[in-house]
Design a protein around this motif. Sequence first.
Motif, PDB file in Angstrom:
ATOM      1  N   LYS A 293       0.837  -1.199   0.000  1.00  0.00           N
ATOM      2  CA  LYS A 293       0.000   0.000   0.000  1.00  0.00           C
ATOM      3  C   LYS A 293       0.874   1.252   0.000  1.00  0.00           C
ATOM      4  CE  LYS A 293      -1.964   1.384   3.921  1.00  0.00           C
ATOM      5  NZ  LYS A 293      -1.221   2.576   4.378  1.00  0.00           N
ATOM      6  N   PHE A 294       0.230   2.397  -0.348  1.00  0.00           N
ATOM      7  CA  PHE A 294       0.920   3.673  -0.209  1.00  0.00           C
ATOM      8  C   PHE A 294       1.259   3.903   1.260  1.00  0.00           C
ATOM      9  CE2 PHE A 294      -0.610   5.438  -4.380  1.00  0.00           C
ATOM     10  CZ  PHE A 294       0.636   5.860  -4.812  1.00  0.00           C
ATOM     11  N   LYS A 295       2.497   4.332   1.490  1.00  0.00           N
ATOM     12  CA  LYS A 295       2.929   4.591   2.869  1.00  0.00           C
ATOM     13  C   LYS A 295       2.448   5.974   3.315  1.00  0.00           C
ATOM     14  CE  LYS A 295       5.209   0.692   2.805  1.00  0.00           C
ATOM     15  NZ  LYS A 295       4.795   0.185   1.492  1.00  0.00           N
ATOM     16  N   ASN A 296       2.560   6.207   4.625  1.00  0.00           N
ATOM     17  CA  ASN A 296       2.254   7.516   5.239  1.00  0.00           C
ATOM     18  C   ASN A 296       0.799   7.922   5.054  1.00  0.00           C
ATOM     19  OD1 ASN A 296       5.032   7.788   5.928  1.00  0.00           O
ATOM     20  ND2 ASN A 296       5.440   8.523   3.846  1.00  0.00           N
ATOM     21  N   THR A 297      -0.096   6.956   5.030  1.00  0.00           N
ATOM     22  CA  THR A 297      -1.525   7.255   4.989  1.00  0.00           C
ATOM     23  C   THR A 297      -2.279   6.141   5.696  1.00  0.00           C
ATOM     24  OG1 THR A 297      -3.474   7.598   3.570  1.00  0.00           O
ATOM     25  CG2 THR A 297      -1.732   6.174   2.715  1.00  0.00           C
ATOM     26  N   ASP A 298      -3.345   6.509   6.406  1.00  0.00           N
ATOM     27  CA  ASP A 298      -4.152   5.507   7.106  1.00  0.00           C
ATOM     28  C   ASP A 298      -5.132   4.803   6.170  1.00  0.00           C
ATOM     29  OD1 ASP A 298      -2.929   6.098   9.515  1.00  0.00           O
ATOM     30  OD2 ASP A 298      -4.386   7.658  10.020  1.00  0.00           O
ATOM     31  N   ARG A 299      -5.404   5.431   5.026  1.00  0.00           N
ATOM     32  CA  ARG A 299      -6.356   4.833   4.087  1.00  0.00           C
ATOM     33  C   ARG A 299      -5.653   3.794   3.222  1.00  0.00           C
ATOM     34  NH1 ARG A 299     -10.272   8.763   1.012  1.00  0.00           N
ATOM     35  NH2 ARG A 299     -11.328   6.757   0.817  1.00  0.00           N
ATOM     36  N   LEU A 300      -6.447   2.872   2.688  1.00  0.00           N
ATOM     37  CA  LEU A 300      -5.886   1.781   1.896  1.00  0.00           C
ATOM     38  C   LEU A 300      -5.795   2.218   0.437  1.00  0.00           C
ATOM     39  CD1 LEU A 300      -4.759  -1.008   1.856  1.00  0.00           C
ATOM     40  CD2 LEU A 300      -7.062  -1.944   1.745  1.00  0.00           C
ATOM     41  N   PHE A 301      -4.748   2.999   0.144  1.00  0.00           N
ATOM     42  CA  PHE A 301      -4.481   3.452  -1.216  1.00  0.00           C
ATOM     43  C   PHE A 301      -3.419   2.558  -1.848  1.00  0.00           C
ATOM     44  CE2 PHE A 301      -5.774   7.872   0.259  1.00  0.00           C
ATOM     45  CZ  PHE A 301      -6.946   7.874  -0.480  1.00  0.00           C
ATOM     46  N   PHE A 302      -3.682   2.160  -3.105  1.00  0.00           N
ATOM     47  CA  PHE A 302      -2.708   1.405  -3.874  1.00  0.00           C
ATOM     48  C   PHE A 302      -2.322   2.207  -5.102  1.00  0.00           C
ATOM     49  CE2 PHE A 302      -2.824  -3.399  -2.925  1.00  0.00           C
ATOM     50  CZ  PHE A 302      -2.746  -3.167  -1.574  1.00  0.00           C
ATOM     51  N   PRO A 303      -1.087   2.038  -5.608  1.00  0.00           N
ATOM     52  CA  PRO A 303      -0.759   2.631  -6.915  1.00  0.00           C
ATOM     53  C   PRO A 303      -1.696   2.087  -7.978  1.00  0.00           C
ATOM     54  CG  PRO A 303       1.215   1.807  -5.807  1.00  0.00           C
ATOM     55  CD  PRO A 303       0.039   1.311  -5.019  1.00  0.00           C
ATOM     56  N   SER A 304      -1.975   2.880  -8.992  1.00  0.00           N
ATOM     57  CA  SER A 304      -2.969   2.486 -10.001  1.00  0.00           C
ATOM     58  C   SER A 304      -2.614   1.173 -10.685  1.00  0.00           C
ATOM     59  CB  SER A 304      -3.130   3.593 -11.042  1.00  0.00           C
ATOM     60  OG  SER A 304      -1.901   3.837 -11.714  1.00  0.00           O
ATOM     61  N   PHE A 305      -1.330   0.945 -10.967  1.00  0.00           N
ATOM     62  CA  PHE A 305      -0.960  -0.292 -11.663  1.00  0.00           C
ATOM     63  C   PHE A 305      -1.239  -1.524 -10.805  1.00  0.00           C
ATOM     64  CE2 PHE A 305       2.967   0.621  -9.349  1.00  0.00           C
ATOM     65  CZ  PHE A 305       3.391  -0.622  -8.924  1.00  0.00           C
ATOM     66  N   LEU A 306      -1.091  -1.370  -9.467  1.00  0.00           N
ATOM     67  CA  LEU A 306      -1.346  -2.516  -8.580  1.00  0.00           C
ATOM     68  C   LEU A 306      -2.809  -2.908  -8.581  1.00  0.00           C
ATOM     69  CD1 LEU A 306       0.818  -2.244  -5.330  1.00  0.00           C
ATOM     70  CD2 LEU A 306       0.550  -4.200  -6.850  1.00  0.00           C
ATOM     71  N   SER A 307      -3.688  -1.920  -8.708  1.00  0.00           N
ATOM     72  CA  SER A 307      -5.118  -2.227  -8.752  1.00  0.00           C
ATOM     73  C   SER A 307      -5.471  -3.067  -9.967  1.00  0.00           C
ATOM     74  CB  SER A 307      -5.934  -0.930  -8.750  1.00  0.00           C
ATOM     75  OG  SER A 307      -5.860  -0.301  -7.494  1.00  0.00           O
ATOM     76  N   GLN A 308      -4.727  -2.895 -11.046  1.00  0.00           N
ATOM     77  CA  GLN A 308      -4.945  -3.728 -12.223  1.00  0.00           C
ATOM     78  C   GLN A 308      -4.214  -5.055 -12.099  1.00  0.00           C
ATOM     79  OE1 GLN A 308      -3.655  -2.031 -15.922  1.00  0.00           O
ATOM     80  NE2 GLN A 308      -4.378  -3.750 -17.130  1.00  0.00           N
ATOM     81  N   LEU A 309      -2.978  -5.025 -11.631  1.00  0.00           N
ATOM     82  CA  LEU A 309      -2.164  -6.231 -11.563  1.00  0.00           C
ATOM     83  C   LEU A 309      -2.763  -7.266 -10.617  1.00  0.00           C
ATOM     84  CD1 LEU A 309       0.475  -7.460 -12.650  1.00  0.00           C
ATOM     85  CD2 LEU A 309       1.662  -6.445 -10.696  1.00  0.00           C
ATOM     86  N   LEU A 310      -3.320  -6.819  -9.500  1.00  0.00           N
ATOM     87  CA  LEU A 310      -3.864  -7.767  -8.537  1.00  0.00           C
ATOM     88  C   LEU A 310      -5.101  -8.491  -9.077  1.00  0.00           C
ATOM     89  CD1 LEU A 310      -6.658  -6.592  -6.928  1.00  0.00           C
ATOM     90  CD2 LEU A 310      -4.955  -5.029  -5.990  1.00  0.00           C
ATOM     91  N   GLU A 311      -5.734  -7.915 -10.118  1.00  0.00           N
ATOM     92  CA  GLU A 311      -6.891  -8.567 -10.719  1.00  0.00           C
ATOM     93  C   GLU A 311      -6.493  -9.724 -11.634  1.00  0.00           C
ATOM     94  OE1 GLU A 311     -10.046  -8.143 -10.171  1.00  0.00           O
ATOM     95  OE2 GLU A 311      -9.945  -6.370  -8.888  1.00  0.00           O
ATOM     96  N   ILE A 312      -5.253  -9.716 -12.140  1.00  0.00           N
ATOM     97  CA  ILE A 312      -4.876 -10.735 -13.119  1.00  0.00           C
ATOM     98  C   ILE A 312      -3.792 -11.671 -12.618  1.00  0.00           C
ATOM     99  CG2 ILE A 312      -5.499  -9.273 -15.090  1.00  0.00           C
ATOM    100  CD1 ILE A 312      -2.484  -8.766 -15.487  1.00  0.00           C
ATOM    101  N   ALA A 313      -3.211 -11.409 -11.444  1.00  0.00           N
ATOM    102  CA  ALA A 313      -2.105 -12.238 -10.961  1.00  0.00           C
ATOM    103  C   ALA A 313      -2.267 -12.530  -9.476  1.00  0.00           C
ATOM    104  CB  ALA A 313      -0.772 -11.535 -11.224  1.00  0.00           C
TER     105      ALA A 313
END
Length: 337
Positions: A293-313
């Motif tokens: 996840k993105f560091k230095n934030t309490d919310r669960l933010f992911f880089p945009s590419f990870l949101s796509q990559l986690l769907e296919i791998a």
Amino acid sequence: MDDNQRESISKKLKFEVRGKQFLLDRTSSGNIDYILGCSALSFHKAIIGISELKAIESVQNIDIAGGLRISKTISSYYILYHLFTSLMLLDERYPLRFYFPTKQIEGRSYVEVEVDENILNSEDETPEQWIEQGKLEQDLSSRINHQNIKGYIKDLRENFGIRNDIKSPFRILHDHFIYHDYENNQTSIPALYEKLNYIRDRAIYRPTNVLNLEGKTIQTSKDVRKEIDNLPNWEEFYSYLKDLYQSIVEEAKDDRRGVFCGFLFKLWFSPIVEDASYLKSIGWTDDDILELKFKNTDRLFFPSFLSQLLEIAEVKRVKEDVNCLWVPLYNVYEDNF
């Protein structure tokens, strides 16, 4: 606003009317923001294509896999298609003209780019909804079709030695995917766009039955294995992409307010909100989430590419490829900015 200009429904995007098409004004701040976001996502998709090709090559020699040549061909073209759309959006010489529907609101005509999230997130499983879904999920990159790419290649090939306003990233794109020595008719470079386009179609549609001049049938399947096996491997594609990326970084260093600098910011800082329960349902642990996840934030933010990559791998491959493919590129950004 005169009769030759239009806004999108949210008024974020501005267009000029060009016949039945709409031309995006590359100087408008809202347009620039959207163009760079689409371009950055396409660049990530090219890396995801390399990730997929890397996975294919890791198992292609297992007997039961038998080469996975159709999969290799499609992934190779996927890489190239998204590299071209990303760079075309960045190339200020390329006019961004598209067909969009229009909508009348209170007597004014707006360009209908924005989508209704309720319809976008509909769980309707009807054939009509699947067709509608395809329309709703189009961005600028996906509106660039194969003919547009061929036209762009033709222009770049013809003007490469003539115009002096072609910047370094587009020259590198030319050298790796467009260059051909017509004078000496040399063998095509391994990742020549037209060659890869042909091999992609050959893998999908061939063999075919064609007729020779005497009317006899020819089955067009000869040498397709050789052509596919001679395509660049994932490491070669990654090397080409790194060359492009490094040239973008150098251009950005020279112009801290230009499109290349904006592109890099979009590339690395486009957070997407994820749901922890969904991630755990597909095999992620709390440690996996914390690591990526993105560091230095309490919310669960992911880089945009990870949101796509986690769907296919699966998560093990995701973590391996993030470290192998994305982290080296990010480190170059961090070292220079």
